[in-house]
Design a protein around this motif. Structure first.
Motif, short mmCIF file in Angstrom:
data_model
loop_
_atom_site.label_atom_id
_atom_site.label_comp_id
_atom_site.label_asym_id
_atom_site.label_seq_id
_atom_site.Cartn_x
_atom_site.Cartn_y
_atom_site.Cartn_z
N ILE A 72 -18.44 -16.57 -58.02
CA ILE A 72 -18.23 -18.01 -58.01
C ILE A 72 -18.28 -18.46 -56.56
O ILE A 72 -17.51 -17.96 -55.73
CB ILE A 72 -16.88 -18.42 -58.63
CG1 ILE A 72 -16.78 -17.98 -60.09
CG2 ILE A 72 -16.66 -19.93 -58.49
CD1 ILE A 72 -15.41 -18.19 -60.70
N LEU A 74 -17.75 -21.69 -54.24
CA LEU A 74 -17.18 -23.03 -54.20
C LEU A 74 -17.84 -23.83 -53.09
O LEU A 74 -18.04 -23.32 -51.99
CB LEU A 74 -15.67 -22.94 -53.95
CG LEU A 74 -14.88 -22.06 -54.94
CD1 LEU A 74 -13.44 -21.92 -54.48
CD2 LEU A 74 -14.97 -22.63 -56.34
N VAL A 85 -10.66 -26.06 -59.37
CA VAL A 85 -12.05 -25.77 -59.76
C VAL A 85 -12.17 -24.32 -60.22
O VAL A 85 -12.83 -24.04 -61.23
CB VAL A 85 -13.03 -26.12 -58.62
CG1 VAL A 85 -14.43 -25.60 -58.92
CG2 VAL A 85 -13.06 -27.63 -58.39
N VAL A 89 -13.52 -23.25 -63.90
CA VAL A 89 -14.72 -22.42 -64.05
C VAL A 89 -14.37 -21.11 -64.76
O VAL A 89 -15.11 -20.67 -65.65
CB VAL A 89 -15.36 -22.15 -62.66
CG1 VAL A 89 -16.41 -21.06 -62.74
CG2 VAL A 89 -15.96 -23.43 -62.11
N TYR A 93 -16.36 -20.77 -68.19
CA TYR A 93 -17.53 -19.89 -68.02
C TYR A 93 -17.18 -18.41 -67.98
O TYR A 93 -17.95 -17.60 -67.46
CB TYR A 93 -18.31 -20.30 -66.77
CG TYR A 93 -18.75 -21.74 -66.82
CD1 TYR A 93 -19.79 -22.13 -67.65
CD2 TYR A 93 -18.09 -22.71 -66.08
CE1 TYR A 93 -20.17 -23.47 -67.73
CE2 TYR A 93 -18.47 -24.05 -66.16
CZ TYR A 93 -19.51 -24.41 -66.98
OH TYR A 93 -19.89 -25.72 -67.06
N ILE A 103 -22.15 -18.45 -60.23
CA ILE A 103 -21.84 -19.84 -60.51
C ILE A 103 -21.52 -20.55 -59.20
O ILE A 103 -20.69 -20.08 -58.41
CB ILE A 103 -20.65 -19.95 -61.49
CG1 ILE A 103 -21.05 -19.31 -62.83
CG2 ILE A 103 -20.21 -21.40 -61.65
CD1 ILE A 103 -19.95 -19.29 -63.86
N THR A 104 -22.18 -21.67 -58.98
CA THR A 104 -21.89 -22.53 -57.83
C THR A 104 -21.15 -23.74 -58.38
O THR A 104 -21.65 -24.41 -59.29
CB THR A 104 -23.20 -22.96 -57.13
OG1 THR A 104 -23.91 -21.79 -56.75
CG2 THR A 104 -22.89 -23.80 -55.90
N ALA A 105 -19.96 -24.01 -57.84
CA ALA A 105 -19.12 -25.06 -58.41
C ALA A 105 -18.56 -25.98 -57.33
O ALA A 105 -18.04 -25.53 -56.32
CB ALA A 105 -17.97 -24.43 -59.19
N ARG A 109 -19.64 -30.73 -60.34
CA ARG A 109 -20.94 -30.13 -60.63
C ARG A 109 -20.81 -28.61 -60.69
O ARG A 109 -20.14 -28.01 -59.86
CB ARG A 109 -21.93 -30.51 -59.53
CG ARG A 109 -23.31 -30.00 -59.79
CD ARG A 109 -24.31 -30.63 -58.85
NE ARG A 109 -25.64 -30.16 -59.22
CZ ARG A 109 -26.55 -29.77 -58.36
NH1 ARG A 109 -26.30 -29.82 -57.08
NH2 ARG A 109 -27.72 -29.34 -58.77
N VAL A 110 -21.47 -28.04 -61.68
CA VAL A 110 -21.50 -26.59 -61.83
C VAL A 110 -22.94 -26.18 -62.07
O VAL A 110 -23.64 -26.77 -62.89
CB VAL A 110 -20.62 -26.12 -63.01
CG1 VAL A 110 -20.76 -24.63 -63.25
CG2 VAL A 110 -19.16 -26.47 -62.76
#
Length: 118
Positions: A72, A74, A85, A89, A93, A103-105, A109-110
């Protein structure tokens, strides 16, 4: 779920994730920084999702094909926002992360890059 927080993640995220039942270690408490490649290897070996602010981990995983257990990243978050966040996530997810997604969060927006074996 087991988590490894990179040094650049606000240390307060650890306590909030632990309160939610996650097994968390934070590399900011280590005596020395072993470098990105070793951090990713430690997370993989220990079965931990890596949470970071550093986009270099995506390059290590995608371009150099270094194995991982989910990442992940951030983006554009204050320290206080990071925990909220992360919790969102990890809850939403979880299945994708277990399969090795990156995953970019951000706050609203994800973006998910599913695991690619090939």
């Amino acid at each position: 779920m087991k988590i490894l927080l990179d040094t650049c993640v606000w240390g307060g995220v650890r306590s909030e994730l632990e309160a939610a039942g996650y097994d968390v270690i934070w590399s900011g408490e280590w005596e020395r920084d072993p470098g990105d490649e070793e951090i990713l290897s430690i997370a993989y070996r220990d079965g931990r999702v890596l949470i970071t602010l550093d986009k270099d981990f995506g390059e290590l995983a995608i371009v150099r094909r270094i194995p991982h257990r989910g990442i992940i990243r951030l983006v554009n978050l204050s320290g206080r926002q990071q925990a909220a966040v992360c919790l969102r996530v990890l809850e939403i997810y979880r299945g994708e992360l277990v399969l090795g997604a990156i995953i970019t969060a951000g706050l609203n927006r994800v973006r998910i890059r599913p695991f690619d074996e090939g």
